[in-house]
Design a protein around this motif. Sequence first.
Motif, PDB file in Angstrom:
ATOM      1  N   ASN A   1      -4.504   1.278   5.683  1.00 41.59           N
ATOM      2  CA  ASN A   1      -4.748   1.143   4.245  1.00 41.59           C
ATOM      3  C   ASN A   1      -6.119   1.701   3.864  1.00 41.59           C
ATOM      4  OD1 ASN A   1      -2.338  -0.245   4.109  1.00 41.59           O
ATOM      5  ND2 ASN A   1      -3.234  -2.203   3.594  1.00 41.59           N
ATOM      6  N   PHE A   2      -6.855   2.254   4.812  1.00 41.38           N
ATOM      7  CA  PHE A   2      -8.247   2.612   4.568  1.00 41.38           C
ATOM      8  C   PHE A   2      -8.467   3.997   3.965  1.00 41.38           C
ATOM      9  CE2 PHE A   2      -8.754  -0.316   8.379  1.00 41.38           C
ATOM     10  CZ  PHE A   2      -8.949  -1.431   7.589  1.00 41.38           C
ATOM     11  N   LEU A   3      -7.827   5.029   4.481  1.00 38.98           N
ATOM     12  CA  LEU A   3      -8.129   6.393   4.043  1.00 38.98           C
ATOM     13  C   LEU A   3      -7.524   6.768   2.688  1.00 38.98           C
ATOM     14  CD1 LEU A   3      -8.053   8.736   7.152  1.00 38.98           C
ATOM     15  CD2 LEU A   3     -10.004   7.877   5.883  1.00 38.98           C
ATOM     16  N   ASN A   4      -6.314   6.310   2.400  1.00 41.56           N
ATOM     17  CA  ASN A   4      -5.664   6.719   1.158  1.00 41.56           C
ATOM     18  C   ASN A   4      -6.500   6.450  -0.089  1.00 41.56           C
ATOM     19  OD1 ASN A   4      -3.237   7.996   1.980  1.00 41.56           O
ATOM     20  ND2 ASN A   4      -2.374   6.011   2.485  1.00 41.56           N
ATOM     21  N   PRO A   5      -7.068   5.258  -0.266  1.00 39.21           N
ATOM     22  CA  PRO A   5      -7.872   5.047  -1.478  1.00 39.21           C
ATOM     23  C   PRO A   5      -9.073   5.997  -1.562  1.00 39.21           C
ATOM     24  CG  PRO A   5      -7.342   2.950  -0.454  1.00 39.21           C
ATOM     25  CD  PRO A   5      -6.919   4.031   0.506  1.00 39.21           C
ATOM     26  N   VAL A   6      -9.658   6.301  -0.421  1.00 33.00           N
ATOM     27  CA  VAL A   6     -10.806   7.216  -0.410  1.00 33.00           C
ATOM     28  C   VAL A   6     -10.347   8.632  -0.759  1.00 33.00           C
ATOM     29  CG1 VAL A   6     -12.600   8.254   1.036  1.00 33.00           C
ATOM     30  CG2 VAL A   6     -12.079   5.810   1.251  1.00 33.00           C
ATOM     31  N   LEU A   7      -9.322   9.119  -0.063  1.00 33.84           N
ATOM     32  CA  LEU A   7      -8.846  10.484  -0.292  1.00 33.84           C
ATOM     33  C   LEU A   7      -8.288  10.657  -1.704  1.00 33.84           C
ATOM     34  CD1 LEU A   7      -7.189  11.212   3.167  1.00 33.84           C
ATOM     35  CD2 LEU A   7      -9.428  11.972   2.346  1.00 33.84           C
ATOM     36  N   ASP A   8      -7.520   9.676  -2.166  1.00 33.82           N
ATOM     37  CA  ASP A   8      -6.990   9.745  -3.533  1.00 33.82           C
ATOM     38  C   ASP A   8      -8.118   9.641  -4.550  1.00 33.82           C
ATOM     39  OD1 ASP A   8      -4.464   9.904  -2.406  1.00 33.82           O
ATOM     40  OD2 ASP A   8      -3.934   7.822  -2.839  1.00 33.82           O
ATOM     41  N   GLY A   9      -9.082   8.790  -4.272  1.00 35.66           N
ATOM     42  CA  GLY A   9     -10.196   8.563  -5.198  1.00 35.66           C
ATOM     43  C   GLY A   9     -11.075   9.789  -5.399  1.00 35.66           C
ATOM     44  N   ILE A  10     -11.248  10.579  -4.350  1.00 36.73           N
ATOM     45  CA  ILE A  10     -12.085  11.786  -4.477  1.00 36.73           C
ATOM     46  C   ILE A  10     -11.256  13.017  -4.853  1.00 36.73           C
ATOM     47  CG2 ILE A  10     -13.851  10.919  -2.888  1.00 36.73           C
ATOM     48  CD1 ILE A  10     -12.721  12.884  -0.764  1.00 36.73           C
TER      49      ILE A  10
ATOM     50  N   ALA B   1       2.382  12.244  -5.364  1.00 38.32           N
ATOM     51  CA  ALA B   1       1.295  13.136  -4.935  1.00 38.32           C
ATOM     52  C   ALA B   1       0.088  12.364  -4.442  1.00 38.32           C
ATOM     53  CB  ALA B   1       0.909  14.054  -6.097  1.00 38.32           C
ATOM     54  N   LYS B   2       0.311  11.185  -3.889  1.00 35.16           N
ATOM     55  CA  LYS B   2      -0.800  10.405  -3.349  1.00 35.16           C
ATOM     56  C   LYS B   2      -0.305   9.544  -2.199  1.00 35.16           C
ATOM     57  CE  LYS B   2      -0.249   6.793  -6.811  1.00 35.16           C
ATOM     58  NZ  LYS B   2      -0.871   6.065  -7.868  1.00 35.16           N
ATOM     59  N   ARG B   3      -1.262   8.904  -1.524  1.00 36.19           N
ATOM     60  CA  ARG B   3      -0.978   8.011  -0.403  1.00 36.19           C
ATOM     61  C   ARG B   3      -0.160   8.688   0.697  1.00 36.19           C
ATOM     62  NH1 ARG B   3      -2.075   2.218  -2.024  1.00 36.19           N
ATOM     63  NH2 ARG B   3      -3.876   2.631  -3.323  1.00 36.19           N
ATOM     64  N   PHE B   4      -0.606   9.850   1.123  1.00 33.97           N
ATOM     65  CA  PHE B   4       0.105  10.591   2.166  1.00 33.97           C
ATOM     66  C   PHE B   4      -0.167  10.045   3.567  1.00 33.97           C
ATOM     67  CE2 PHE B   4       0.029  13.738  -1.272  1.00 33.97           C
ATOM     68  CZ  PHE B   4       1.368  14.085  -1.319  1.00 33.97           C
TER      69      PHE B   4
ATOM     70  N   HIS C   1       0.835  -1.203   0.000  1.00 34.52           N
ATOM     71  CA  HIS C   1       0.000   0.000   0.000  1.00 34.52           C
ATOM     72  C   HIS C   1       0.875   1.261   0.000  1.00 34.52           C
ATOM     73  CE1 HIS C   1      -3.680   2.313   0.887  1.00 34.52           C
ATOM     74  NE2 HIS C   1      -2.855   3.085   1.584  1.00 34.52           N
ATOM     75  N   HIS C   2       1.839   1.308   0.902  1.00 37.14           N
ATOM     76  CA  HIS C   2       2.666   2.509   1.046  1.00 37.14           C
ATOM     77  C   HIS C   2       3.621   2.716  -0.126  1.00 37.14           C
ATOM     78  CE1 HIS C   2       4.649   5.869   2.878  1.00 37.14           C
ATOM     79  NE2 HIS C   2       5.816   5.249   2.788  1.00 37.14           N
ATOM     80  N   ALA C   3       4.027   1.646  -0.782  1.00 39.12           N
ATOM     81  CA  ALA C   3       4.983   1.763  -1.893  1.00 39.12           C
ATOM     82  C   ALA C   3       4.479   2.710  -2.976  1.00 39.12           C
ATOM     83  CB  ALA C   3       5.267   0.387  -2.486  1.00 39.12           C
ATOM     84  N   LYS C   4       3.178   2.826  -3.130  1.00 38.81           N
ATOM     85  CA  LYS C   4       2.623   3.693  -4.172  1.00 38.81           C
ATOM     86  C   LYS C   4       2.893   5.174  -3.897  1.00 38.81           C
ATOM     87  CE  LYS C   4      -0.716   0.283  -5.549  1.00 38.81           C
ATOM     88  NZ  LYS C   4      -2.073  -0.165  -5.561  1.00 38.81           N
ATOM     89  N   HIS C   5       3.167   5.526  -2.647  1.00 33.20           N
ATOM     90  CA  HIS C   5       3.521   6.918  -2.331  1.00 33.20           C
ATOM     91  C   HIS C   5       4.885   7.270  -2.920  1.00 33.20           C
ATOM     92  CE1 HIS C   5       4.113  10.690  -0.241  1.00 33.20           C
ATOM     93  NE2 HIS C   5       5.255  10.228   0.230  1.00 33.20           N
ATOM     94  N   HIS C   6       5.751   6.296  -3.028  1.00 30.26           N
ATOM     95  CA  HIS C   6       7.122   6.540  -3.473  1.00 30.26           C
ATOM     96  C   HIS C   6       7.287   6.398  -4.986  1.00 30.26           C
ATOM     97  CE1 HIS C   6       8.907   7.128   0.452  1.00 30.26           C
ATOM     98  NE2 HIS C   6       8.084   6.196   0.896  1.00 30.26           N
ATOM     99  N   LYS C   7       6.212   6.517  -5.722  1.00 33.53           N
ATOM    100  CA  LYS C   7       6.251   6.462  -7.185  1.00 33.53           C
ATOM    101  C   LYS C   7       5.801   7.800  -7.752  1.00 33.53           C
ATOM    102  CE  LYS C   7       5.686   1.490  -7.753  1.00 33.53           C
ATOM    103  NZ  LYS C   7       6.916   1.229  -7.152  1.00 33.53           N
ATOM    104  N   THR C   8       6.398   8.174  -8.870  1.00 30.49           N
ATOM    105  CA  THR C   8       6.029   9.411  -9.547  1.00 30.49           C
ATOM    106  C   THR C   8       4.533   9.429  -9.788  1.00 30.49           C
ATOM    107  OG1 THR C   8       8.200   9.395 -10.598  1.00 30.49           O
ATOM    108  CG2 THR C   8       6.544  10.811 -11.584  1.00 30.49           C
TER     109      THR C   8
END
Length: 186
Positions: free
Chosen positions: A150-159, A142-145, A132-139
Amino acid sequence: MNDALMTAASAVGCILAVDFTTGIMHWAEDTWLSLGQSALLDRWIVNDNIEHHRQPGKIREGSYWQTNRVCIALSLIVMGMLAFGHVHAWQAYAIVLMVSHSNQIHKWAHSSRVPRIVGWLQSIGLLQSREHHAKHHKTPYAKRFCTVTNFLNPVLDGIGFWRGLEWTIERCGITVKRATPARAGF
């Protein structure tokens, strides 16, 4: 039964509040903190943040104290303010206590070997997993802060929360851009 449900709901709310708090803090660090603004911030926050984004796995090398010292110190200050303000809600103290160890949870999200209970909590998403966290370290970085679950990031990124926050802040006349090239700076 109602008391148990209310306590469980409060505990879940506390965990989500901690996750959101770490997300806001992480986003703000990545967005605005750069070297040279403050010797104090450089020493205690900025250097570590930049190094972490350049070499994400290096977080595993720090001791418990090196990993958690800033969050613990800030949390002690907040705990003191809560006590001084006569705040008696256990939820406030639970949130601050969990925030004080959010970097430890972040460190575990970079580790392949974790305590068994941590691995189980990661497998159910209550603590953030490596995948889950590895996606924050990819160009574009600007996501998965949020760094706790693992619950909030998909919601916050999705909206589009982070982009919306940046758009709102820019409308207030404040410049928003990643602070350094290692964090997708301009």
